[in-house]
Design an enzyme around this catalytic site. Sequence first.
Site, short mmCIF file in Angstrom:
data_model
loop_
_atom_site.label_atom_id
_atom_site.label_comp_id
_atom_site.label_asym_id
_atom_site.label_seq_id
_atom_site.Cartn_x
_atom_site.Cartn_y
_atom_site.Cartn_z
N THR A 161 0.84 -1.20 0.00
CA THR A 161 0.00 0.00 0.00
C THR A 161 0.88 1.25 0.00
O THR A 161 1.99 1.24 0.52
CB THR A 161 -0.89 -0.02 1.26
N THR B 155 -0.29 1.33 6.64
CA THR B 155 -0.20 0.19 5.73
C THR B 155 -0.01 -1.07 6.55
O THR B 155 0.50 -1.02 7.67
CB THR B 155 0.98 0.33 4.75
N GLY B 156 -0.41 -2.20 5.98
CA GLY B 156 -0.23 -3.47 6.69
C GLY B 156 -1.52 -4.28 6.66
O GLY B 156 -2.38 -4.07 5.80
#
Length: 320
Positions: free
Chosen positions: A180, A231-232
């Site tokens: 992302t 993100t993640g």
Amino acid sequence: MAIALAVHGGAWNVPDGEVEPHRAGVATALVAGWTLLRDGASAVDAVEHAVRILEEDPIFNAGVGSHLNRAGRVEMDASIMSGASLEAGAVAALERISHPVSLARRVMEASEHVLLVGGGAQTFAREQGFERCRARDLLSGRERERYLAIRADTEGARELIAREFSPGGEGRTDDSHMGTVGAVAVDRDGNVAAATSTGGTQDKYPGRVGDTSLIGAGTYADNHAGAVSCTGWGEGILRVVLAKGVVDRLAAGEDPSSAANGALRTLERVGGHAGFVLVDHQGNTTAAFNTPRMARGLASEADGLWVGVDANLVRCPEAE
Ligand code: ASP
């Protein structure tokens, strides 16, 4: 006011062979966004511009290079928020638009809503004059191969991906691709902004929406405190409302690194794997992650431009 910008291209276990293209990709976006900001652009313009550049780079999981879902389609999520007005715009499960972040901005500025999804987002895009690209324009060779490997279950690929969705994230491996992209900035007027864009998770169920388009989870910006882009593993980020959690800590007077570490500790309660970049309203910037690597770049007037994928950042050669 001191200006600052931070960008990211995902927090995950970036393989050794992909470190350099990740570093180069975030460096390009950092330099472009920084040049705008230094020339007096608003934080909203700078974060949109940086994210557009990252959406065009197929190394990242956003725009071109987005993951395919289980049905073999690219469905993207994106959001943007202005810390001056607390206005925000987002799109989810969006197909065949090259720059979801720009459509999210249009939702913020030209609609009375915050989030449009699926067919409605598509219709809004058409009304606003956004061109519909071909599905294959967003597809990279890497993603096609990954999709075929998962369908054929080569080397247990499907099992690997499925574990990503296990309750609490237990057993999730960091080999899942999580590229992302996002950006946060503070401009000369002291206004902050954040933007995030993604193709979501590999082999996701059609219609699945992660944290990226949800204001407070993947993205948040408030002039009184700062701006964050995450993100993640989206399901974990959602359950702790990560971006707002970091901003709330800044608002309570914590410095950026204490706010970042505290938020990561909260994320650990749900077994989350993630990272984020942040700026505070005074122009301090940092990144934090509990994954093996995170592609990121930080720029401030005091420290210059820094980029990296591993623990340590290096001076950004592209800025010289
Ligand atoms: N957070 C994104 C999602 O869950 C994935 C990523 O960061 O790559 O949709």
